[in-house]
Design an enzyme around this catalytic site. Structure first.
Site, PDB file in Angstrom:
ATOM      1  N   GLU A 151      -6.676 -10.976   5.148  1.00  0.00           N
ATOM      2  CA  GLU A 151      -7.125 -11.543   4.541  1.00  0.00           C
ATOM      3  C   GLU A 151      -7.717 -13.277   4.650  1.00  0.00           C
ATOM      4  OE1 GLU A 151      -5.848 -10.424   0.568  1.00  0.00           O
ATOM      5  OE2 GLU A 151      -5.741  -8.377   0.811  1.00  0.00           O
ATOM      6  N   ASN A 192      -7.095  -8.386   9.717  1.00  0.00           N
ATOM      7  CA  ASN A 192      -7.310  -6.914   8.017  1.00  0.00           C
ATOM      8  C   ASN A 192      -7.775  -7.698   7.293  1.00  0.00           C
ATOM      9  OD1 ASN A 192      -7.056  -4.612   7.246  1.00  0.00           O
ATOM     10  ND2 ASN A 192      -5.302  -5.425   5.346  1.00  0.00           N
ATOM     11  N   HIS A 228     -11.108  -0.903  -0.545  1.00  0.00           N
ATOM     12  CA  HIS A 228     -10.681  -1.265  -1.600  1.00  0.00           C
ATOM     13  C   HIS A 228     -11.744  -0.751  -2.798  1.00  0.00           C
ATOM     14  CE1 HIS A 228      -6.106  -1.454  -1.587  1.00  0.00           C
ATOM     15  NE2 HIS A 228      -6.237  -2.849  -0.989  1.00  0.00           N
ATOM     16  N   GLU A 263      -7.149   0.681   3.250  1.00  0.00           N
ATOM     17  CA  GLU A 263      -6.022   0.522   2.334  1.00  0.00           C
ATOM     18  C   GLU A 263      -7.556   1.339   1.453  1.00  0.00           C
ATOM     19  OE1 GLU A 263      -5.314  -2.528   0.867  1.00  0.00           O
ATOM     20  OE2 GLU A 263      -4.085  -3.583   2.407  1.00  0.00           O
ATOM     21  N   ASP A 265      -9.358   3.361  -1.245  1.00  0.00           N
ATOM     22  CA  ASP A 265      -8.718   3.631  -2.809  1.00  0.00           C
ATOM     23  C   ASP A 265     -10.307   3.948  -3.697  1.00  0.00           C
ATOM     24  OD1 ASP A 265      -6.458   1.471  -3.778  1.00  0.00           O
ATOM     25  OD2 ASP A 265      -8.132   1.666  -3.567  1.00  0.00           O
TER      26      ASP A 265
HETATM   27  O1  G3I Z   1      10.002  -0.537  -5.089  1.00  0.00           O
HETATM   28  C1  G3I Z   1      10.174  -1.947  -5.207  1.00  0.00           C
HETATM   29  C2  G3I Z   1      11.198  -2.537  -6.503  1.00  0.00           C
HETATM   30  O2  G3I Z   1      12.978  -1.574  -5.871  1.00  0.00           O
HETATM   31  C3  G3I Z   1      12.189  -3.789  -6.752  1.00  0.00           C
HETATM   32  O3  G3I Z   1      13.000  -3.689  -7.715  1.00  0.00           O
HETATM   33  C4  G3I Z   1      11.655  -4.666  -7.235  1.00  0.00           C
HETATM   34  C5  G3I Z   1      11.496  -6.211  -7.465  1.00  0.00           C
HETATM   35  O4  G3I Z   1      10.498  -7.253  -7.715  1.00  0.00           O
HETATM   36  O5  G3I Z   1       9.602  -4.843  -6.137  1.00  0.00           O
HETATM   37  C6  G3I Z   1       9.376  -3.655  -5.954  1.00  0.00           C
HETATM   38  O6  G3I Z   1       8.428  -3.937  -4.993  1.00  0.00           O
HETATM   39  C7  G3I Z   1       7.393  -3.775  -5.624  1.00  0.00           C
HETATM   40  C8  G3I Z   1       6.463  -2.813  -4.289  1.00  0.00           C
HETATM   41  O7  G3I Z   1       4.987  -3.762  -4.246  1.00  0.00           O
HETATM   42  C9  G3I Z   1       6.574  -1.981  -4.571  1.00  0.00           C
HETATM   43  O8  G3I Z   1       5.595  -1.485  -5.896  1.00  0.00           O
HETATM   44  C10 G3I Z   1       6.765  -5.356  -5.454  1.00  0.00           C
HETATM   45  O9  G3I Z   1       7.779  -6.128  -6.047  1.00  0.00           O
HETATM   46  C11 G3I Z   1       5.414  -5.831  -5.336  1.00  0.00           C
HETATM   47  O10 G3I Z   1       5.221  -7.283  -4.843  1.00  0.00           O
HETATM   48  C12 G3I Z   1       4.454  -4.875  -4.360  1.00  0.00           C
HETATM   49  O11 G3I Z   1       3.081  -5.299  -4.136  1.00  0.00           O
HETATM   50  C13 G3I Z   1       2.183  -5.052  -3.526  1.00  0.00           C
HETATM   51  C14 G3I Z   1       1.713  -5.943  -3.297  1.00  0.00           C
HETATM   52  O12 G3I Z   1       0.944  -5.506  -1.820  1.00  0.00           O
HETATM   53  C15 G3I Z   1       2.132  -7.219  -2.791  1.00  0.00           C
HETATM   54  O13 G3I Z   1       2.634  -7.453  -1.749  1.00  0.00           O
HETATM   55  C16 G3I Z   1       2.122  -3.860  -3.402  1.00  0.00           C
HETATM   56  O14 G3I Z   1       2.795  -2.394  -3.396  1.00  0.00           O
HETATM   57  C17 G3I Z   1       0.338  -3.378  -2.678  1.00  0.00           C
HETATM   58  O15 G3I Z   1       0.128  -1.787  -2.831  1.00  0.00           O
HETATM   59  C18 G3I Z   1      -0.342  -4.086  -2.826  1.00  0.00           C
HETATM   60  O16 G3I Z   1      -0.825  -4.368  -1.066  1.00  0.00           O
HETATM   61  C19 G3I Z   1      -2.516  -4.838  -1.163  1.00  0.00           C
HETATM   62  C20 G3I Z   1      -2.427  -5.116   0.542  1.00  0.00           C
HETATM   63  O17 G3I Z   1      -1.208  -5.907   0.766  1.00  0.00           O
HETATM   64  C21 G3I Z   1      -3.343  -6.018   0.591  1.00  0.00           C
HETATM   65  N1  G3I Z   1      -4.730  -5.441   0.325  1.00  0.00           N
HETATM   66  C22 G3I Z   1      -4.519  -5.366  -1.692  1.00  0.00           C
HETATM   67  C23 G3I Z   1      -3.259  -4.439  -1.929  1.00  0.00           C
HETATM   68  C24 G3I Z   1      -3.999  -4.775  -2.797  1.00  0.00           C
HETATM   69  O18 G3I Z   1      -3.254  -5.941  -4.036  1.00  0.00           O
END
Ligand code: G3I
Length: 353
Positions: A151, A192, A228, A263, A265
């Site tokens: 991005e 990406n 997305h 990605e 969905d």
């Molecule tokens: O699962 C952990 C948990 O064990 C922990 O205690 C907690 C502490 O903050 O974090 C949890 O993990 C979270 C993780 O998602 C899994 O749910 C993180 O906080 C959270 O920041 C993370 O968010 C991810 C987000 O990007 C930011 O990195 C999302 O899963 C993920 O789907 C999202 O993906 C992005 C792509 O990288 C780029 N394109 C857009 C896409 C959607 O936003």
């Protein structure tokens, strides 16, 4: 390119010979017959039970959903944390899956220590080099594909003012790809982004960016189109129209680049009913067919294993979000069946040479 991929996949993934016609086969067997990867974004603390079963049975690729982002791997100036990524790599090894590392540079999940610092250009370059070498060398030969920069272009086609951009300048992208290639010369390196799937100002800017990288011999191997989408986005006169996506994929292919749908969905408002799930299925099918028919397209990755853990629940503030192939009880949805049929029924003579 796909023939090479078929060889790579067959060498890496031990599975039965896929009789493309059978529709009771897992997605990964049907995809391998076409020489493409079918993957899912995966989370390290979910790798058990039905989650692990669906992920390993259906997919031959997993993307690290957040574990290889900088705020996780490099939480302080002097420390690295690979525990979560190591779990995903162990799972992938156990189930003969390719790993896509996502993502080395991004403006989100950007570590506070770096955001709050005051670094010169040279200091920032040194930090980037040391970070990329440390992470990528650890997984050399194991993470086969990296999203190096995520991005980096705004919706109106300009360089996004990310912390790396502000500290280093436009050439932060060149440097990131060069450092990653130094660390693992065999890894495939991708740029990406979202909203660049069709022919528009943003995809033109992405095309110009990667064209310049290729022209300057920067080691880049592909572009990820995030996909997305919203249910109803696909079809003539819609955002995802086959001709525009195909032309966009092929112009990137003409640069010698692969294209991954990284990605995928399909969100929807509120709680979906049967008609929404049927339209979602048709949309998934058309996107898979677009990829299969476009030679540079070599991977389709859905952004999650099950609706239960989709980012869309929080991002869209919709607890009923159901954007993926498997429902909250890990049961296949019409979307799964549509993807399976697309992979099974796309006849080999339609496959690009
Ligand atoms: O699962 C952990 C948990 O064990 C922990 O205690 C907690 C502490 O903050 O974090 C949890 O993990 C979270 C993780 O998602 C899994 O749910 C993180 O906080 C959270 O920041 C993370 O968010 C991810 C987000 O990007 C930011 O990195 C999302 O899963 C993920 O789907 C999202 O993906 C992005 C792509 O990288 C780029 N394109 C857009 C896409 C959607 O936003």
């Amino acid at each position: 390119m796909r023939n090479l991929l078929i060889l790579l996949v067959c060498m890496t993934v031990v599975t039965g010979t896929a009789a493309v016609s059978s529709q009771d086969q897992p997605l990964r067997e049907l995809a391998e017959a076409h020489g493409i990867y079918i993957g899912a974004a995966a989370q390290s603390d979910l790798l058990e039970g039905d989650y692990a079963g669906v992920l390993s049975r259906e997919f031959n690729l997993l993307t690290t959903e957040w574990e290889t982002k900088m705020c996780v791997t490099h939480p302080t100036p002097s420390t690295y944390d690979f525990e979560r990524t190591d779990k995903l790599l162990a799972f992938a090894d156990e189930h003969q899956m390719i790993v896509r590392g996502h993502t080395l540079l991004w403006h989100e999940c950007f570590p506070d220590w770096l955001a709050s610092g005051d670094y010169t250009r040279e200091e920032a370059i040194d930090i980037m080099r040391e970070y990329i070498h440390t992470v990528v060398e650890r997984y050399k030969g194991r993470i086969a594909i990296w999203d190096v920069v995520n991005e980096g272009i705004t919706d109106n086609g300009l360089f996004r003012s990310t912390p790396w951009y502000r500290m280093i300048g436009e050439d932060y992208i060149d440097l990131a790809f060069r450092f990653t290639h130094e660390a693992d010369p065999d890894a495939l390196l991708f740029y990406n982004d979202y909203g660049a799937e069709v022919l528009n100002r943003k995809s033109d800017a992405v095309y110009e960016l990667v064209s310049e990288l290729v022209e300057n011999d920067v080691p880049i191997h592909g572009v990820g189109l995030q996909m997305h989408l919203q249910v109803g986005d696909v079809g003539d006169g819609r955002y995802i129209n086959r001709e525009a996506v195909t032309e966009n994929i092929n112009r990137l292919g003409d640069l010698g680049l692969q294209v991954h749908l990284t990605e995928l969905d399909f969100k929807h408002p509120g709680k979906a009913d049967e008609s929404v799930f049927e339209r979602q299925a048709r949309d998934y099918r058309e996107v898979v067919e677009i990829c299969l028919a476009a030679e540079p397209c070599t991977a389709i990755i859905v952004w999650g294993v099950t609706d239960l853990y989709s980012w869309r629940k929080s991002f869209d503030n919709n607890p009923d979000a159901a954007p993926l192939l498997f429902d909250e009880n890990y049961q296949p949805k019409p979307a799964y069946t549509a993807v399976q049929q697309a992979l099974a029924e796309f006849t080999p003579e339609d496959d690009p040479a």
